[in-house]
Scaffold this motif. Structure first.
Motif, mmCIF file in Angstrom:
data_model
loop_
_atom_site.group_PDB
_atom_site.id
_atom_site.type_symbol
_atom_site.label_atom_id
_atom_site.label_comp_id
_atom_site.label_asym_id
_atom_site.label_seq_id
_atom_site.Cartn_x
_atom_site.Cartn_y
_atom_site.Cartn_z
ATOM 1 N N GLY A 167 -7.328 -6.940 4.552
ATOM 2 C CA GLY A 167 -6.242 -6.516 5.433
ATOM 3 C C GLY A 167 -6.753 -5.850 6.702
ATOM 4 O O GLY A 167 -6.499 -6.297 7.822
ATOM 5 N N MET A 168 -7.522 -4.792 6.507
ATOM 6 C CA MET A 168 -7.907 -3.937 7.643
ATOM 7 C C MET A 168 -8.653 -4.680 8.743
ATOM 8 O O MET A 168 -8.467 -4.400 9.925
ATOM 9 C CB MET A 168 -8.762 -2.780 7.110
ATOM 10 C CG MET A 168 -9.274 -1.835 8.149
ATOM 11 S SD MET A 168 -7.929 -1.084 9.065
ATOM 12 C CE MET A 168 -7.899 0.561 8.402
ATOM 13 N N ASP A 225 -9.063 -4.808 -2.888
ATOM 14 C CA ASP A 225 -9.808 -5.734 -3.741
ATOM 15 C C ASP A 225 -11.141 -6.123 -3.094
ATOM 16 O O ASP A 225 -12.138 -6.320 -3.794
ATOM 17 C CB ASP A 225 -8.983 -6.992 -4.057
ATOM 18 C CG ASP A 225 -8.221 -7.534 -2.848
ATOM 19 O OD1 ASP A 225 -8.414 -7.006 -1.723
ATOM 20 O OD2 ASP A 225 -7.430 -8.473 -3.006
ATOM 21 N N GLY A 226 -11.163 -6.192 -1.772
ATOM 22 C CA GLY A 226 -12.430 -6.475 -1.094
ATOM 23 C C GLY A 226 -13.422 -5.367 -1.391
ATOM 24 O O GLY A 226 -14.580 -5.597 -1.745
ATOM 25 N N SER A 227 -12.962 -4.147 -1.267
ATOM 26 C CA SER A 227 -13.809 -2.990 -1.515
ATOM 27 C C SER A 227 -14.285 -2.947 -2.970
ATOM 28 O O SER A 227 -15.467 -2.818 -3.248
ATOM 29 C CB SER A 227 -13.016 -1.721 -1.180
ATOM 30 O OG SER A 227 -13.679 -0.594 -1.664
ATOM 31 N N HIS A 274 0.821 -1.221 0.000
ATOM 32 C CA HIS A 274 0.000 0.000 0.000
ATOM 33 C C HIS A 274 0.854 1.269 0.000
ATOM 34 O O HIS A 274 0.559 2.233 -0.700
ATOM 35 C CB HIS A 274 -0.899 0.034 1.240
ATOM 36 C CG HIS A 274 -2.258 -0.557 1.013
ATOM 37 N ND1 HIS A 274 -3.177 -0.016 0.153
ATOM 38 C CD2 HIS A 274 -2.865 -1.643 1.562
ATOM 39 C CE1 HIS A 274 -4.298 -0.739 0.178
ATOM 40 N NE2 HIS A 274 -4.127 -1.740 1.025
HETATM 41 C C1 LIG Z 1 -20.407 -2.051 5.073
HETATM 42 C C2 LIG Z 1 -19.154 -2.476 5.736
HETATM 43 N N1 LIG Z 1 -18.885 -3.786 5.861
HETATM 44 C C3 LIG Z 1 -17.750 -4.180 6.455
HETATM 45 C C4 LIG Z 1 -16.852 -3.262 6.928
HETATM 46 C C5 LIG Z 1 -15.600 -3.744 7.632
HETATM 47 N N2 LIG Z 1 -14.431 -3.681 6.746
HETATM 48 C C6 LIG Z 1 -13.593 -2.624 6.754
HETATM 49 S S1 LIG Z 1 -12.318 -2.806 5.705
HETATM 50 C C7 LIG Z 1 -12.847 -4.344 5.241
HETATM 51 C C8 LIG Z 1 -12.076 -5.218 4.271
HETATM 52 C C9 LIG Z 1 -10.891 -4.586 3.699
HETATM 53 O O1 LIG Z 1 -10.330 -5.366 2.702
HETATM 54 P P1 LIG Z 1 -9.916 -4.767 1.320
HETATM 55 O O2 LIG Z 1 -10.993 -3.939 0.735
HETATM 56 O O3 LIG Z 1 -9.434 -5.876 0.482
HETATM 57 O O4 LIG Z 1 -8.730 -3.746 1.674
HETATM 58 P P2 LIG Z 1 -7.360 -3.973 2.432
HETATM 59 O O5 LIG Z 1 -7.565 -3.601 3.844
HETATM 60 O O6 LIG Z 1 -6.954 -5.403 2.241
HETATM 61 O O7 LIG Z 1 -6.460 -3.046 1.728
HETATM 62 C C10 LIG Z 1 -14.020 -4.687 5.895
HETATM 63 C C11 LIG Z 1 -14.721 -5.965 5.697
HETATM 64 C C12 LIG Z 1 -17.172 -1.900 6.796
HETATM 65 N N3 LIG Z 1 -16.368 -0.927 7.227
HETATM 66 N N4 LIG Z 1 -18.320 -1.534 6.193
#
Ligand SMILES: Cc1ncc(C[n+]2csc(CCOP(=O)(O)OP(=O)(O)O)c2C)c(N)n1
Ligand code: SF4
Lengths: 360, 246
Positions: free
Chosen positions: B124-125, B92-94, B22
């Motif tokens: 990750g988060m 990628d989750g987002s 990141h």
């Molecule tokens: C509507 C909603 N669902 C769940 C969450 C909790 N949440 C925050 S970040 C995240 C996942 C992050 O993963 P990613 O998007 O892949 O980003 P990374 O942290 O890996 O860079 C989740 C499930 C939230 N904030 N809002």
């Protein structure tokens, strides 16, 4: 198009008034009975130099709105029933970001997919539930096509005044009826007028970070701003209309479509010597408690007239009158009440044959 | 050798874990914007996840697009400020799971923004749960403790094969595991930003990254995994280049 009077639907009046108020960003998703708002925006927004987007769903539409609001535009979205549920995520975020926007909820009756017709059973959701977390939204309930226009126009001003979401709470009947509508003047909104918006600033100029307020200024400071805002809105923004309450024995309390029936019921009842009055909240949050403070002693009770199963607004009436008078319910669910039915009910109440509301 | 100057747009050290991609991505974005002379009119949109740090680190007007909604938030911003550079930095989750609809329809509308998606194969988060779109078969996460199986969660998807079917400006995938790939990825980001400067359409750059913390690996092991495993499932390269290579 720009004449000051037009024959139009409630939904169209909302859309036209929004454009005249300087709304230049609309995103929404179709759902009956509010489709005309979206369609009107689709047909007319370009002429006003703004953006119309039919979103892929209500959540995305709201997310676009918080981008547009942060960038300084006056913006609006609208929905109904199941779609309004999805809007709540956005309402919570806009509130936490201190962003102004106008959201229209044209209520339809019923749980789940419910009906596509008029109803008033989303009252609690609109006045109590902005979404998760502690926030308050000003909620204005029009009872005529002209009021759809006037309140929408004002909603944009209020949204900016408090940097808050303002909700127009309409219903299927008000939104679909066609009446002569007085239209507001046009207002040009300057998207650069605030110092908190995203403009894309050059080096050396302090940048704006739009995110949960507590992240930028700290929890305590953010909570203080919110609380002060709630109090200011509550103090300043109570609105209502009274009809023959001065000597009333029973005061009907109703908003939106039900209040129109109540108005005829009061007039008709008076001809029969029955002393009915009407108190019509125009702002359902903040609830017009000030109106209840000055109700005369001759009032024997309040009758909440709502198209719901629960006395949703009834709770607010009892709080507003500090439980000083009994509360009766004329709850018609999916049906619009009739003046005759109401008068009959009121006669029974005054004869002591009806029990006050048992379940709130 | 000339000393590498830190981009002036980076104003604050923030809390990415050591060895995480990141931070590299954030720096590449800042370098590209400065080299292109676009840093003075930029608005950034970050996700509420690990990329959120970038909101504080970089000296741009910025908005957090709560989890999954970045592309839609960016659409709103770009429509109101069409002359500004609007980019998204999100996970990628987002972008591919909770916000897949938002990302797809922003591409389908061909909204002229630059979308940078960090494929680290995990959430990750929130501490390391499975990411439906990108966690590799067999990979252990907090919500697939015995390793991802198809029965449990389906297969990971090369989302760029989805996005390449839309009429968009640019779709490409880079990686960060060595200097050569960092350089290649930087060129991709630059391309995505130039497209915006040139009033062209939607650009999506996916970047194979890592999450040493939640993968429970050293940064070197994590880089090796991307090179030897991730890249096999998610091939690098340009998937769409509507205007043609320059
Ligand atoms: C509507 C909603 N669902 C769940 C969450 C909790 N949440 C925050 S970040 C995240 C996942 C992050 O993963 P990613 O998007 O892949 O980003 P990374 O942290 O890996 O860079 C989740 C499930 C939230 N904030 N809002
Ligand atoms: S949790 Fe993972 S993705 Fe997030 S900063 Fe740490 S290493 Fe990077």
């Amino acid at each position: 198009m720009h004449s000051d009077y037009m024959l139009m639907k409630g939904n169209e009046a909302i859309a036209e008034a929004a454009l005249r108020a300087g709304c230049r960003f609309y995103a929404g998703y179709p759902i009956t009975p509010q489709n005309e708002i979206l369609e009107y925006m689709a047909s007319n927004m370009e002429k006003w130099g703004g953006t119309f987007i039919q979103g892929e769903n209500e959540i995305a539409s709201m997310s676009m709105l918080w981008g547009a609001a942060a960038a300084g535009a006056r913006c609006m979205s609208s929905s109904s029933g199941p779609g309004y549920d999805l809007k709540q995520e956005g309402i919570s975020y806009l509130s936490s970001y201190n962003l102004p926007a106008v959201i229209v909820d044209v209520m339809r009756y019923g749980l789940g997919d419910g009906e596509i017709t008029e109803g008033q059973d989303s009252y609690w959701q609109a006045v109590r539930g902005g979404g998760h977390g502690d926030s308050r939204q000003i909620v204005l309930a029009p009872a005529s096509v002209s009021e759809c226009a006037a309140l929408t126009y004002e909603a944009f001003h209020l949204a900016e005044k408090y940097r808050n979401v303002v909700i127009i709470l309409s219903d299927g009947a008000i939104s679909q009826m066609i009446e002569k509508c007085t239209l507001p003047p046009t207002y040009e909104h300057d998207k650069d007028k605030f110092d908190w918006t995203l403009t894309g600033k050059p080096r050396g100029v302090k940048k704006n970070k739009v995110t949960n307020l507590d992240r930028t200024i700290g929890r305590e400071a953010a909570d203080t701003i919110m609380k002060e805002k709630f109090v200011a809105m509550f103090e300043n923004e109570q609105r209502w209309e009274e009809v023959m309450t001065d000597d009333a024995e029973l005061v009907l309390v109703a908003y939106g479509i039900s209040s129109r029936v109540c108005k005829s019921a009061v007039r008709q009842a008076r001809k029969e010597g029955l002393k009915l009055g009407l108190l019509r909240p125009i702002s359902v949050w903040p609830y017009p408690r000030k109106a209840f403070e000055k109700m005369p002693d001759c009032v024997k009770g309040y009758v909440t007239v709502e198209m719901s199963l629960s006395t949703q607004m009834g709770e607010d009436i009892l709080l507003a009158c500090k439980h000083s008078k009994p509360l009766y319910g004329h709850l018609t669910g999916v049906r619009v009440p009739t003046a005759e039915g109401l008068i009959e009910d009121c006669k029974q109440i005054l004869a002591g044959k009806v029990k006050p509301v048992e379940v709130l | 050798m000339a000393k590498l100057e830190k981009p002036v747009s980076i104003i604050k050290p923030v809390g990415y874990c050591g060895g995480c991609g990141h931070g590299v991505i954030q720096r590449l974005i800042a370098e590209c914007l400065e080299e292109l002379g676009m840093a003075d009119d930029t608005i950034s949109v970050v996700d509420i996840a690990c990329s959120y740090w970038s909101l504080e680190a970089l000296d741009f007007d910025a908005i957090a697009g709560p989890h999954g909604r970045c592309a839609a938030v960016a659409t709103g911003v770009k429509k109101v400020r069409p002359d500004k550079t609007v980019y998204v930095h999100a996970g990628d989750g987002s972008s591919y799971v909770i916000g897949l609809a938002e990302t797809c329809y922003t591409a389908i509308r061909d909204i002229p923004i630059t979308m940078i998606v960090v494929n680290n194969g995990i959430f990750g988060m929130t501490g390391g749960q499975l990411c439906l779109a990108t966690t590799l078969i067999g990979d252990k996460t907090l919500s697939s403790k015995k390793g991802r199986t198809k029965e449990q969660a389906g297969q990971p998807v090369d989302m760029l094969n989805v996005f390449k079917n839309f009429d968009v400006e640019y779709v490409a995938r880079g990686a960060l595991y060595d200097a050569k790939h960092v350089d290649q990825t930087k060129r991709m980001i630059k391309r995505g930003l130039e497209n915006q400067r040139d009033k062209k359409g939607f650009s999506l750059i996916e970047i194979l990254s890592n999450c040493p913390t939640n993968w429970k690996m050293t940064p070197v092991e994590a880089a090796e995994k991307v090179k030897n495993e991730t890249e096999k499932v998610f091939p690098l390269g340009t998937y769409v280049d509507r205007g043609g290579a320059k």
